[in-house]
Scaffold this motif. Structure first.
Motif, PDB file in Angstrom:
ATOM      1  N   TYR B  35       0.847  -1.178   0.000  1.00 37.37           N
ATOM      2  CA  TYR B  35       0.000   0.000   0.000  1.00 37.37           C
ATOM      3  C   TYR B  35       0.890   1.236   0.000  1.00 37.37           C
ATOM      4  CZ  TYR B  35      -3.757  -3.106   1.711  1.00 37.37           C
ATOM      5  OH  TYR B  35      -4.686  -4.114   1.852  1.00 37.37           O
ATOM      6  N   GLN B  37       0.772   5.344   1.351  1.00 46.10           N
ATOM      7  CA  GLN B  37       0.050   6.305   2.186  1.00 46.10           C
ATOM      8  C   GLN B  37       0.713   7.664   2.084  1.00 46.10           C
ATOM      9  OE1 GLN B  37      -0.086   5.367   6.387  1.00 46.10           O
ATOM     10  NE2 GLN B  37      -1.848   6.684   6.730  1.00 46.10           N
ATOM     11  N   GLY B  40      -1.906  12.633   5.509  1.00 41.24           N
ATOM     12  CA  GLY B  40      -3.297  13.003   5.713  1.00 41.24           C
ATOM     13  C   GLY B  40      -4.304  12.126   4.995  1.00 41.24           C
ATOM     14  N   GLN B  41      -3.823  11.051   4.393  1.00 40.29           N
ATOM     15  CA  GLN B  41      -4.714  10.152   3.662  1.00 40.29           C
ATOM     16  C   GLN B  41      -4.612   8.734   4.218  1.00 40.29           C
ATOM     17  OE1 GLN B  41      -6.832  11.294   1.248  1.00 40.29           O
ATOM     18  NE2 GLN B  41      -6.023  13.291   1.832  1.00 40.29           N
ATOM     19  N   GLY B  42      -5.609   7.930   3.890  1.00 42.60           N
ATOM     20  CA  GLY B  42      -5.530   6.528   4.238  1.00 42.60           C
ATOM     21  C   GLY B  42      -4.664   5.779   3.236  1.00 42.60           C
ATOM     22  N   PRO B  43      -4.186   4.609   3.621  1.00 41.85           N
ATOM     23  CA  PRO B  43      -3.399   3.800   2.683  1.00 41.85           C
ATOM     24  C   PRO B  43      -4.196   3.451   1.438  1.00 41.85           C
ATOM     25  CG  PRO B  43      -3.196   2.966   4.926  1.00 41.85           C
ATOM     26  CD  PRO B  43      -4.297   3.987   4.948  1.00 41.85           C
ATOM     27  N   PHE B  45      -4.252   0.805  -1.887  1.00 42.91           N
ATOM     28  CA  PHE B  45      -3.773  -0.483  -2.368  1.00 42.91           C
ATOM     29  C   PHE B  45      -2.937  -0.317  -3.636  1.00 42.91           C
ATOM     30  CE2 PHE B  45      -3.776  -4.897  -3.391  1.00 42.91           C
ATOM     31  CZ  PHE B  45      -4.063  -5.009  -4.741  1.00 42.91           C
ATOM     32  N   PHE B 106       0.396  -5.274   9.462  1.00 42.58           N
ATOM     33  CA  PHE B 106       1.170  -4.282   8.736  1.00 42.58           C
ATOM     34  C   PHE B 106       2.579  -4.141   9.299  1.00 42.58           C
ATOM     35  CE2 PHE B 106      -1.578  -2.074   5.741  1.00 42.58           C
ATOM     36  CZ  PHE B 106      -2.811  -2.602   6.079  1.00 42.58           C
ATOM     37  N   GLY B 107       3.500  -3.863   8.395  1.00 40.70           N
ATOM     38  CA  GLY B 107       4.842  -3.493   8.799  1.00 40.70           C
ATOM     39  C   GLY B 107       4.901  -2.011   9.147  1.00 40.70           C
ATOM     40  N   PRO B 108       6.076  -1.548   9.612  1.00 33.59           N
ATOM     41  CA  PRO B 108       6.214  -0.152  10.040  1.00 33.59           C
ATOM     42  C   PRO B 108       6.291   0.828   8.879  1.00 33.59           C
ATOM     43  CG  PRO B 108       8.307  -1.277  10.214  1.00 33.59           C
ATOM     44  CD  PRO B 108       7.307  -2.317   9.828  1.00 33.59           C
TER      45      PRO B 108
END
Lengths: 114, 115
Positions: B35, B37, B40-43, B45, B106-108
């Motif tokens: 993903y 990101q 200020g937005q969501g991830p 795909f 999720f990873g970092p």
């Protein structure tokens, strides 16, 4: 296509206040619904989920109910704490797609003041 | 720790350079997702693997982006000829493929800055 809309933030509350973060979705089929949380400096974590209509997901005092009639999955908590300060993302997967990919809302920042 | 790991955590590059990121999923997970990101937005795909097969790519994934998962374990995401608009956090997630157990972990993330 599928989409998720969240209420815009930031949301600022005092400790012990009641929290609602609205989330509505558009999807074909029967998606699964999720709330993810991102604490400052950390990665995304699953907070709760619901996989079918009328299911209630709950975790750490947070709850959300899958409402198919209103296409909503609002997040609630009865008494927030300073440690709940984070960014909250509503998401869906499935519906007409079986890949499991997540479609996220834009996120809502919650700040809880002591 | 057996969570999802990503390397590097931060990458600063100049416009036009190529970059490659690596994701190591949870070992028993056969699904792997990328993903992106932005602030200020969501991830959003990008792409998805089941084992070594890349089964779906988003229209966001231009020809400059390529992802691989050669042995069905770790994955790499390469961006060629980077542009300033590629600056973002790149997230990797993994999951099982079971209908009742497909939670994504999720990873970092890898934060890319293109100067």
């Amino acid at each position: 296509g599928n989409s998720v809309t969240q209420m815009e933030g930031p949301v600022t509350l005092s400790e012990e206040a009641f929290l609602t973060i609205n989330c509505t979705y558009t999807a074909t089929g029967y998606p699964s619904l999720f709330w993810y949380v991102q604490y400052p400096g950390e990665g995304l974590q699953l907070l709760l989920k619901a996989t079918k209509a009328d299911d209630k997901g709950s975790n750490k005092g947070f709850e959300a109910t899958y409402r198919k009639e209103t296409t909503s999955f609002h997040l609630e908590k009865g008494s927030v704490q300073v440690s709940d300060s984070a960014v909250y993302f509503c998401a869906l997967s499935g519906g007409s797609s079986n890949t499991g990919k997540l479609i996220f809302g834009q996120g809502t920042t919650l700040q809880v003041k002591p | 720790d057996t969570g999802v790991s990503q390397n590097p955590r931060h990458k600063i590059t100049k416009r036009g350079q190529n970059v490659t990121f690596r994701c190591d999923p949870i070992s028993e997970h056969n699904r792997l997702y990328w993903y992106r990101q932005t602030l200020g937005q969501g991830p959003e795909f990008l792409t998805y693997f089941q084992n070594e097969a890349q089964l779906e790519k988003s229209r966001l994934l231009s020809d400059r982006f390529s992802a691989e998962r050669p042995k069905g374990s770790f994955s790499t995401l390469e961006i060629q000829r980077t542009e300033q608009g590629d600056s973002a956090m790149y997230l990797c997630a993994s999951s099982l493929a079971l209908p009742r157990d497909n939670e994504q972990f999720f990873g970092p993330g890898t934060r890319l800055t293109v100067l």
